[in-house]
Write a protein that holds these residues in place. Structure first.
Motif, PDB file in Angstrom:
ATOM      1  N   ASP A   1      -5.517  -8.064   3.968  1.00  0.00           N
ATOM      2  CA  ASP A   1      -5.167  -6.723   3.506  1.00  0.00           C
ATOM      3  C   ASP A   1      -5.079  -5.775   4.693  1.00  0.00           C
TER       4      ASP A   1
ATOM      5  N   GLN B   1      -5.206 -10.330  -3.449  1.00  0.00           N
ATOM      6  CA  GLN B   1      -5.627  -8.942  -3.321  1.00  0.00           C
ATOM      7  C   GLN B   1      -5.590  -8.260  -4.685  1.00  0.00           C
TER       8      GLN B   1
ATOM      9  N   LEU C   1      -5.346  -1.398  -1.714  1.00  0.00           N
ATOM     10  CA  LEU C   1      -5.198  -2.849  -1.772  1.00  0.00           C
ATOM     11  C   LEU C   1      -6.327  -3.479  -0.967  1.00  0.00           C
ATOM     12  N   VAL C   2      -7.184  -4.223  -1.629  1.00  0.00           N
ATOM     13  CA  VAL C   2      -8.319  -4.854  -0.970  1.00  0.00           C
ATOM     14  C   VAL C   2      -8.358  -6.323  -1.367  1.00  0.00           C
ATOM     15  N   ALA C   3      -9.154  -7.084  -0.646  1.00  0.00           N
ATOM     16  CA  ALA C   3      -9.254  -8.516  -0.929  1.00  0.00           C
ATOM     17  C   ALA C   3      -9.927  -8.745  -2.278  1.00  0.00           C
ATOM     18  N   GLN C   4      -9.266  -9.517  -3.147  1.00  0.00           N
ATOM     19  CA  GLN C   4      -9.899  -9.960  -4.390  1.00  0.00           C
ATOM     20  C   GLN C   4     -10.769 -11.172  -4.112  1.00  0.00           C
TER      21      GLN C   4
ATOM     22  N   THR D   1      -3.088 -14.818   0.466  1.00  0.00           N
ATOM     23  CA  THR D   1      -4.302 -14.070   0.185  1.00  0.00           C
ATOM     24  C   THR D   1      -4.204 -13.456  -1.203  1.00  0.00           C
TER      25      THR D   1
ATOM     26  N   GLN E   1       0.802  -1.220   0.000  1.00  0.00           N
ATOM     27  CA  GLN E   1       0.000   0.000   0.000  1.00  0.00           C
ATOM     28  C   GLN E   1       0.838   1.275   0.000  1.00  0.00           C
TER      29      GLN E   1
ATOM     30  N   ASP F   1      -7.962  -4.679   7.020  1.00  0.00           N
ATOM     31  CA  ASP F   1      -8.710  -5.678   7.779  1.00  0.00           C
ATOM     32  C   ASP F   1      -8.665  -5.363   9.275  1.00  0.00           C
TER      33      ASP F   1
END
Length: 452
Positions: free
Chosen positions: A325, A425, A432-435, A423, A301, A328
């Motif tokens: 990420d 992302q 940056l977020v969860a894919q 994870t 990030q 979270d």
């Protein structure tokens, strides 16, 4: 630190000797003598000088009270490279120092004062060996939450002294082979294998740009193992200098080999990944939409923020990480410690994978030490309790960690892996977020790696 926007760190200093309680006692019926005026001034100056020295890099963390504290202090070391032309990880020793301030404000670990020594590993094998030898000389119980690519240089001195290496960053193969290493993630192996799985679902062809080093040579096999899970062709392997200032030639080759449609370019060059993608986006447009990708540690990030966020080269990029990420809620305990005990230290970014790894490594240390109860904490006892199966709950940041023989992956080249999860992302709107929600187990992918 010059050239990075971070504050410089003072040279290591030796903390002043502190008198014990017994040395301050007087005999019954005797009044303590007053210090002469000149002697009192000298003592005051020494105390003030010592207090200033404690704030520097390499200094021991002072114990600030709380309940307990009557047991012998616990001394550990954290090292990482700083002020180098390649990868720099100043946030890791800074996080270790903040952790010590926090835990000591709460009475230490099981009533033991935590003292943290730090060392600049400099991305140099000789310096890494020097850090390890200093750890031995200082009598540390463990090396915790550290970064080094020079495993051969630092593991031999630690093994000779029986000192465990807890929660290394995961870039050295020795971290996953030494019987005294206790990794908290699957290292670069899990990231590259996971990146292959992530890209297999979306990319017709893949170009891999990686360091032209011995460690870098292994990355293509790991990525290809992940790609094979989606029956994709192997990636085009493009070695590049680890410390180059620009990567135009590698960028041109990567784009060319990505194919005409549905192509992806992934890069794992550590701190130089930014330079590669800067060269990549400067190439004249050819009308193709090529998706970019990388792994956490090469892109995080802070890098996305520095390069323009939603308007930068990483918008839409696929990123494979070890942990949830940075947004979270499971990171909130760490963030509270940073806010309260890092004193505005701009080396520490809670979105930095190095900082996150150090936090998890010290969580492991705390669990292992507390499991010993009233026993003295020695390197042998720490490694023994970890080998015997102490289970560490990291608050959902990783699976529960345990290092018994039956918990080890046993993969050739990486037998010490116990955390096989990654994870997926993606960068959306500059964040940056969860894919994909949850963890992805790449244990099978790692077992299927072929180095032919």
């Amino acid at each position: 630190m010059t050239g990075s926007g971070r504050r410089s760190v003072p040279s290591p200093s030796t903390p002043p000797h502190r008198p014990t309680r017994s040395s301050l006692r007087t005999r019954p019926g005797k009044r303590p003598r007053s210090l002469p005026l000149r002697g009192a001034a000298l003592v005051t100056a020494a105390v003030l000088s010592g207090a200033a020295g404690l704030t520097g890099c390499g200094a021991l963390q002072s114990f600030t009270g709380g309940s307990g504290g009557s047991r012998a202090p616990l001394t550990v070391m954290t090292w990482a490279p700083e002020d180098t032309r390649a990868t720099n990880m100043p946030g890791m020793p800074a996080m270790a120092q903040a952790y010590a301030r926090w835990v000591n404000s709460r009475g230490g670990i099981g009533g033991r004062e935590l003292r943290v020594l730090t060392c600049n590993e400099r991305n140099d094998s000789r310096a890494a060996g020097d850090c390890a030898r200093r750890a031995v000389a200082e009598g540390v119980a463990a090396v915790v939450g550290s970064y080094s690519q020079n495993g051969r240089a630092f593991m031999a001195p630690l093994e000779a002294a029986g000192i465990p290496y807890i929660g290394g960053y995961g870039v050295s193969a020795d971290e996953f082979t030494s019987y005294l290493s206790y990794p908290v993630n699957g290292g670069q192996a899990a990231l590259l294998a996971g990146n292959g799985v992530q890209l297999a679902a979306s990319c017709a062809r893949v170009s891999l740009v990686r360091p032209d080093t011995i460690a870098g040579d292994q990355l293509r096999y790991l990525l290809n193992s992940g790609l094979s899970q989606g029956t994709r062709d192997t990636a085009t392997d493009i070695p590049a200098a680890e410390d180059a200032g620009e990567y135009t030639e590698a960028a041109e080759q990567a784009r060319r080999e990505a194919g005409k449609r549905g192509g992806c370019v992934t890069a794992a060059l550590g701190e130089r990944t930014q330079h590669f993608f800067d060269s990549f986006r400067r190439l004249p447009s050819d009308g193709r939409a090529i998706r970019v990708s990388s792994v956490l540690g090469s892109v995080d990030q802070p890098l996305v923020d520095r390069t323009g966020g939603a308007h930068g080269p990483f918008e839409g990029a696929y990123i494979t990480g070890w942990y949830p990420d940075a947004g979270d809620a499971r990171w909130n305990p760490m963030k509270r410690v940073i806010r309260a005990h890092a004193f505005g230290d701009n080396r520490i970014d809670p979105a930095d994978a190095g900082v996150q790894t150090t936090w998890i490594a010290y969580t492991v240390l705390r669990a292992a030490v507390e499991s010993l109860g009233d026993k003295d904490v020695t390197p042998h006892r720490l490694s023994y309790t970890l080998n015997r199966g102490v289970t560490v709950d990291t608050g959902g940041l990783t699976p529960r960690l345990r290092w018994r023989y039956e918990d080890l992956l046993g993969m050739p080249g990486y037998p010490r892996i116990v955390n096989r999860d990654v994870t997926f992302q993606v960068v959306r709107a500059g964040r940056l977020v969860a894919q994909r929600q949850g963890f992805v187990d790449v244990g099978r992918t790692l077992r299927d790696v072929s180095y032919g």
